[in-house]
Design a protein around this motif. Structure first.
Motif, PDB file in Angstrom:
ATOM      1  N   ASN A   1     -13.200  -7.845  -3.168  1.00  0.00           N
ATOM      2  CA  ASN A   1     -12.310  -8.270  -2.097  1.00  0.00           C
ATOM      3  C   ASN A   1     -10.860  -8.381  -2.569  1.00  0.00           C
ATOM      4  O   ASN A   1     -10.167  -9.365  -2.308  1.00  0.00           O
ATOM      5  CB  ASN A   1     -12.771  -9.616  -1.530  1.00  0.00           C
ATOM      6  CG  ASN A   1     -14.022  -9.457  -0.687  1.00  0.00           C
ATOM      7  OD1 ASN A   1     -14.037  -8.643   0.226  1.00  0.00           O
ATOM      8  ND2 ASN A   1     -15.063 -10.207  -1.027  1.00  0.00           N
ATOM      9  N   SER A   2     -10.396  -7.389  -3.303  1.00  0.00           N
ATOM     10  CA  SER A   2      -8.999  -7.355  -3.735  1.00  0.00           C
ATOM     11  C   SER A   2      -8.111  -7.122  -2.529  1.00  0.00           C
ATOM     12  O   SER A   2      -8.470  -6.387  -1.621  1.00  0.00           O
ATOM     13  CB  SER A   2      -8.794  -6.259  -4.779  1.00  0.00           C
ATOM     14  OG  SER A   2      -9.625  -6.487  -5.904  1.00  0.00           O
ATOM     15  N   HIS A   3      -6.928  -7.720  -2.534  1.00  0.00           N
ATOM     16  CA  HIS A   3      -6.048  -7.579  -1.387  1.00  0.00           C
ATOM     17  C   HIS A   3      -4.619  -7.974  -1.750  1.00  0.00           C
ATOM     18  O   HIS A   3      -4.357  -8.537  -2.819  1.00  0.00           O
ATOM     19  CB  HIS A   3      -6.532  -8.452  -0.224  1.00  0.00           C
ATOM     20  CG  HIS A   3      -6.630  -9.910  -0.579  1.00  0.00           C
ATOM     21  ND1 HIS A   3      -7.659 -10.433  -1.319  1.00  0.00           N
ATOM     22  CD2 HIS A   3      -5.809 -10.944  -0.270  1.00  0.00           C
ATOM     23  CE1 HIS A   3      -7.491 -11.736  -1.472  1.00  0.00           C
ATOM     24  NE2 HIS A   3      -6.364 -12.068  -0.844  1.00  0.00           N
TER      25      HIS A   3
ATOM     26  N   VAL B   1      -1.926 -11.265   5.100  1.00  0.00           N
ATOM     27  CA  VAL B   1      -2.975 -10.746   4.205  1.00  0.00           C
ATOM     28  C   VAL B   1      -3.297  -9.313   4.618  1.00  0.00           C
ATOM     29  O   VAL B   1      -3.495  -9.020   5.805  1.00  0.00           O
ATOM     30  CB  VAL B   1      -4.234 -11.630   4.255  1.00  0.00           C
ATOM     31  CG1 VAL B   1      -5.342 -11.033   3.403  1.00  0.00           C
ATOM     32  CG2 VAL B   1      -3.900 -13.050   3.809  1.00  0.00           C
ATOM     33  N   ASP B   2      -3.366  -8.392   3.602  1.00  0.00           N
ATOM     34  CA  ASP B   2      -3.601  -6.970   3.863  1.00  0.00           C
ATOM     35  C   ASP B   2      -4.748  -6.493   2.975  1.00  0.00           C
ATOM     36  O   ASP B   2      -4.598  -6.439   1.749  1.00  0.00           O
ATOM     37  CB  ASP B   2      -2.320  -6.183   3.575  1.00  0.00           C
ATOM     38  CG  ASP B   2      -2.497  -4.684   3.796  1.00  0.00           C
ATOM     39  OD1 ASP B   2      -3.548  -4.287   4.351  1.00  0.00           O
ATOM     40  OD2 ASP B   2      -1.579  -3.934   3.407  1.00  0.00           O
ATOM     41  N   PHE B   3      -5.910  -6.166   3.590  1.00  0.00           N
ATOM     42  CA  PHE B   3      -7.054  -5.665   2.835  1.00  0.00           C
ATOM     43  C   PHE B   3      -7.076  -4.128   2.761  1.00  0.00           C
ATOM     44  O   PHE B   3      -8.051  -3.552   2.289  1.00  0.00           O
ATOM     45  CB  PHE B   3      -8.368  -6.171   3.464  1.00  0.00           C
ATOM     46  CG  PHE B   3      -8.700  -7.584   3.091  1.00  0.00           C
ATOM     47  CD1 PHE B   3      -9.367  -7.866   1.903  1.00  0.00           C
ATOM     48  CD2 PHE B   3      -8.336  -8.634   3.913  1.00  0.00           C
ATOM     49  CE1 PHE B   3      -9.680  -9.168   1.560  1.00  0.00           C
ATOM     50  CE2 PHE B   3      -8.647  -9.939   3.573  1.00  0.00           C
ATOM     51  CZ  PHE B   3      -9.325 -10.211   2.397  1.00  0.00           C
ATOM     52  N   TYR B   4      -6.060  -3.460   3.271  1.00  0.00           N
ATOM     53  CA  TYR B   4      -6.017  -2.001   3.230  1.00  0.00           C
ATOM     54  C   TYR B   4      -5.064  -1.566   2.135  1.00  0.00           C
ATOM     55  O   TYR B   4      -3.942  -2.095   2.065  1.00  0.00           O
ATOM     56  CB  TYR B   4      -5.527  -1.452   4.583  1.00  0.00           C
ATOM     57  CG  TYR B   4      -5.515   0.054   4.664  1.00  0.00           C
ATOM     58  CD1 TYR B   4      -6.610   0.726   5.194  1.00  0.00           C
ATOM     59  CD2 TYR B   4      -4.426   0.787   4.200  1.00  0.00           C
ATOM     60  CE1 TYR B   4      -6.594   2.115   5.271  1.00  0.00           C
ATOM     61  CE2 TYR B   4      -4.409   2.158   4.268  1.00  0.00           C
ATOM     62  CZ  TYR B   4      -5.499   2.833   4.806  1.00  0.00           C
ATOM     63  OH  TYR B   4      -5.501   4.196   4.867  1.00  0.00           O
ATOM     64  N   PRO B   5      -5.421  -0.663   1.203  1.00  0.00           N
ATOM     65  CA  PRO B   5      -6.657   0.141   1.202  1.00  0.00           C
ATOM     66  C   PRO B   5      -7.674  -0.360   0.175  1.00  0.00           C
ATOM     67  O   PRO B   5      -8.487   0.419  -0.332  1.00  0.00           O
ATOM     68  CB  PRO B   5      -6.121   1.498   0.795  1.00  0.00           C
ATOM     69  CG  PRO B   5      -5.039   1.170  -0.191  1.00  0.00           C
ATOM     70  CD  PRO B   5      -4.444  -0.113   0.270  1.00  0.00           C
TER      71      PRO B   5
ATOM     72  N   TYR C   1      -3.063   2.300  -3.988  1.00  0.00           N
ATOM     73  CA  TYR C   1      -2.935   0.889  -3.592  1.00  0.00           C
ATOM     74  C   TYR C   1      -1.813   0.668  -2.580  1.00  0.00           C
ATOM     75  O   TYR C   1      -1.869  -0.236  -1.773  1.00  0.00           O
ATOM     76  CB  TYR C   1      -2.677   0.017  -4.812  1.00  0.00           C
ATOM     77  CG  TYR C   1      -3.933  -0.285  -5.607  1.00  0.00           C
ATOM     78  CD1 TYR C   1      -4.872  -1.195  -5.103  1.00  0.00           C
ATOM     79  CD2 TYR C   1      -4.172   0.313  -6.823  1.00  0.00           C
ATOM     80  CE1 TYR C   1      -6.026  -1.479  -5.811  1.00  0.00           C
ATOM     81  CE2 TYR C   1      -5.325   0.040  -7.544  1.00  0.00           C
ATOM     82  CZ  TYR C   1      -6.252  -0.865  -7.037  1.00  0.00           C
ATOM     83  OH  TYR C   1      -7.394  -1.149  -7.735  1.00  0.00           O
ATOM     84  N   PHE C   2      -0.800   1.485  -2.642  1.00  0.00           N
ATOM     85  CA  PHE C   2       0.351   1.252  -1.780  1.00  0.00           C
ATOM     86  C   PHE C   2       0.406   2.188  -0.579  1.00  0.00           C
ATOM     87  O   PHE C   2       1.430   2.287   0.074  1.00  0.00           O
ATOM     88  CB  PHE C   2       1.645   1.373  -2.610  1.00  0.00           C
ATOM     89  CG  PHE C   2       1.723   0.348  -3.704  1.00  0.00           C
ATOM     90  CD1 PHE C   2       2.097  -0.954  -3.403  1.00  0.00           C
ATOM     91  CD2 PHE C   2       1.399   0.679  -5.004  1.00  0.00           C
ATOM     92  CE1 PHE C   2       2.165  -1.910  -4.413  1.00  0.00           C
ATOM     93  CE2 PHE C   2       1.464  -0.269  -6.005  1.00  0.00           C
ATOM     94  CZ  PHE C   2       1.836  -1.572  -5.717  1.00  0.00           C
TER      95      PHE C   2
ATOM     96  N   ILE D   1       1.955 -10.795  -3.487  1.00  0.00           N
ATOM     97  CA  ILE D   1       0.986 -11.120  -4.540  1.00  0.00           C
ATOM     98  C   ILE D   1      -0.198 -10.172  -4.423  1.00  0.00           C
ATOM     99  O   ILE D   1      -0.785 -10.053  -3.326  1.00  0.00           O
ATOM    100  CB  ILE D   1       0.487 -12.574  -4.413  1.00  0.00           C
ATOM    101  CG1 ILE D   1       1.677 -13.545  -4.332  1.00  0.00           C
ATOM    102  CG2 ILE D   1      -0.417 -12.922  -5.582  1.00  0.00           C
ATOM    103  CD1 ILE D   1       1.922 -14.072  -2.970  1.00  0.00           C
ATOM    104  N   TYR D   2      -0.497  -9.473  -5.501  1.00  0.00           N
ATOM    105  CA  TYR D   2      -1.726  -8.687  -5.517  1.00  0.00           C
ATOM    106  C   TYR D   2      -2.807  -9.561  -6.120  1.00  0.00           C
ATOM    107  O   TYR D   2      -2.704 -10.038  -7.244  1.00  0.00           O
ATOM    108  CB  TYR D   2      -1.581  -7.401  -6.340  1.00  0.00           C
ATOM    109  CG  TYR D   2      -2.897  -6.684  -6.511  1.00  0.00           C
ATOM    110  CD1 TYR D   2      -3.516  -6.098  -5.412  1.00  0.00           C
ATOM    111  CD2 TYR D   2      -3.525  -6.614  -7.745  1.00  0.00           C
ATOM    112  CE1 TYR D   2      -4.736  -5.453  -5.541  1.00  0.00           C
ATOM    113  CE2 TYR D   2      -4.737  -5.971  -7.897  1.00  0.00           C
ATOM    114  CZ  TYR D   2      -5.352  -5.389  -6.787  1.00  0.00           C
ATOM    115  OH  TYR D   2      -6.565  -4.771  -6.935  1.00  0.00           O
TER     116      TYR D   2
END
Length: 463
Positions: free
Chosen positions: A178-180, A38-42, A52-53, A168-169
């Motif tokens: 809390n998009s990730h 799981v990646d909450f950045y950025p 986003y990438f 998966i976005y």
């Protein structure tokens, strides 16, 4: 949180149980196990500015990974390249953007509709996928809904086993945004195709899905085990040869048994597989002289005609005396012979107004019998005639009785009754005038002729 954890595990168990019960469906199922990051950045709260990438592959600073199996998925093929996938995942969050957090538990339940660009399971090993769906995510006690978009690849080692990687976005719908990203990798196992005939080959690959068959024939049977599948085998229940479309050649004469009229005895193609021992062109089964060459017209026997009358001895009822074919090889009386018989017959005398033959005529009748015996196949007709003296009915009766008397006498000399017929014609067939004594005397007579009609009837009856 313990209750949430149990709910997740129960959900996964229900999904797994459902797939096991669906293994007979036409569309295959797949189950996947693996890990997730799981990646909450950025995209997280207080995350640095940027696209986003940005630092998408910065695994060390931003990816949260839980050691061990952390994601389970179940998928069902819908058709035309589409399938639905349900997944449950668990993780531990210690990195949020550039910030470090106390380890927070992460749970996700997601469902997506995916499209596979590898529409046919045999189309190749590389299987790009895209998908869209939604889910629900919990971080510790806080939960929020997400809109999910998926891209990834399946790398198929076999028709049933693949390495799956995807990103998966998840777009969050709460105030904290809390998009990730969630990255996943694991093994996918496909199963559950329908096998109607139980031969181990799924119906979608089985060219004979309702009859158990062999893998080498794409699921079609070979009942006689001759290496030719039944649908191409003209003799599916008898082991045969490919050159004869699966039919046997029992006698080895190069003619398949179904076309061989003599399948157990080697023969000739010209005679439909039957032998011809004497080489006369007549197969042995129809050759009356199989070891002696002869023409077909003589049923394979050599010509024999001892009396040279053109009628073969086997068909000649008088083989030692020349005759005619019409009389089965026996001689027929000529016109002269018939005239001779009638010269004798006109001298036969009867008692007055009676059918009794006078004794002085017996020598004449014996001469007639001797001539008749020279023609054993000829049927003679005896006709009785009178003059016009007396009534017509009386004359007819008297002439018939006289003709019968002559017939009976001839039979007593040894002429078979089958060769004699008689009839009385009374005064109806005069040969002279009844107005004179001489003419009436000529009309009172017995005549002998050939009965061709009876002879023809007898010959037809004997055929």
């Amino acid at each position: 949180m313990k209750h949430l954890n149990r709910l997740l595990l129960a959900s996964l168990c229900i999904l797994s149980f459902s797939t096991m019960q669906a293994q007979d469906d036409n569309n295959p199922w797949a189950i996947g196990i693996g890990v997730n990051a799981v990646d909450f950045y950025p995209t997280g709260e207080d995350a640095p500015l940027g696209g986003y990438f940005d630092e998408f592959f910065n695994t060390g600073d931003h990816w949260n990974v839980l050691a061990g199996i952390s994601r389970i998925s179940v998928a069902r093929n819908i058709g035309a390249g589409f399938y639905f996938e349900a997944a449950g995942s668990v993780n531990q969050i210690g990195k949020y953007g550039d910030e470090g957090w106390d380890d927070l538990m992460y749970y996700g339940l997601d469902g997506t509709f995916n499209y596979s660009f590898r529409n046919d399971a045999n189309a190749g090993w590389l299987d790009p996928i895209v998908g869209v769906g939604g889910g629900y995510t919990w971080i510790d006690e806080e939960g929020f809904a997400t809109l999910d978009g998926t891209v990834g690849f399946n790398f198929w080692f076999t028709d049933n086993l693949a390495l799956s990687v995807q990103t998966i976005y998840k777009h969050g719908f709460d105030d904290d945004m809390n998009s990730h990203f969630q990255h996943a990798a694991g093994i996918k196992f496909a199963f559950g195709g329908q096998d109607t005939d139980g031969d181990g080959i799924y119906d979608k690959d089985d060219e004979c899905p309702e009859v158990a068959g062999l893998e080498q024939f794409n699921g079609c049977p070979d009942s006689d085990g001759d290496g030719i599948q039944d649908r191409l085998d003209e003799c599916p229940n008898e082991a045969g040869l490919a050159q004869f479309n699966g039919c046997p050649d029992t006698d080895g004469d190069g003619i398949a048994d179904p076309q061989d009229e003599c399948p157990t005895v080697a023969g000739l193609a010209a005679l439909n597989g039957c032998p011809d021992a004497d080489g006369d062109g007549v197969k042995d089964s129809e050759d009356e002289c199989p070891n002696e060459a002869g023409p077909k017209e003589n049923n394979g026997c050599p010509w024999e005609d001892m009396d040279n009358d053109g009628v073969l001895d086997k068909d000649d009822e008088c083989p030692e005396v020349a005759g005619t074919a019409a009389n089965n090889g026996c001689p027929e009386p000529t016109v002269e012979v018939i005239e001779e018989l009638n010269e004798y017959s006109r001298t036969i005398l009867f008692d007055l107004d009676k059918a009794t033959i006078r004794s002085e005529s017996e020598e004449t009748l014996q001469a007639i019998a001797d001539i008749m015996k020279e023609y054993p196949n000829t049927i003679f007709h005896i006709g009785g005639h009178t003059d016009s003296t007396g009534s017509e009915s009386y004359n007819e009766k008297l002439s018939r009785e006289r003709a019968q008397s002559v017939e009976t006498f001839l039979e007593n000399t040894g002429i078979p009754s089958s060769r004699l017929t008689s009839e009385g014609y009374g005064e109806s067939q005069p040969i002279a005038s009844n107005s004179t004594a001489k003419g009436r005397q000529e009309n009172r007579r017995v005549e002998i002729s050939l009965d061709k009609e009876k002879e023809m009837r007898d010959n037809q009856g004997g055929m």
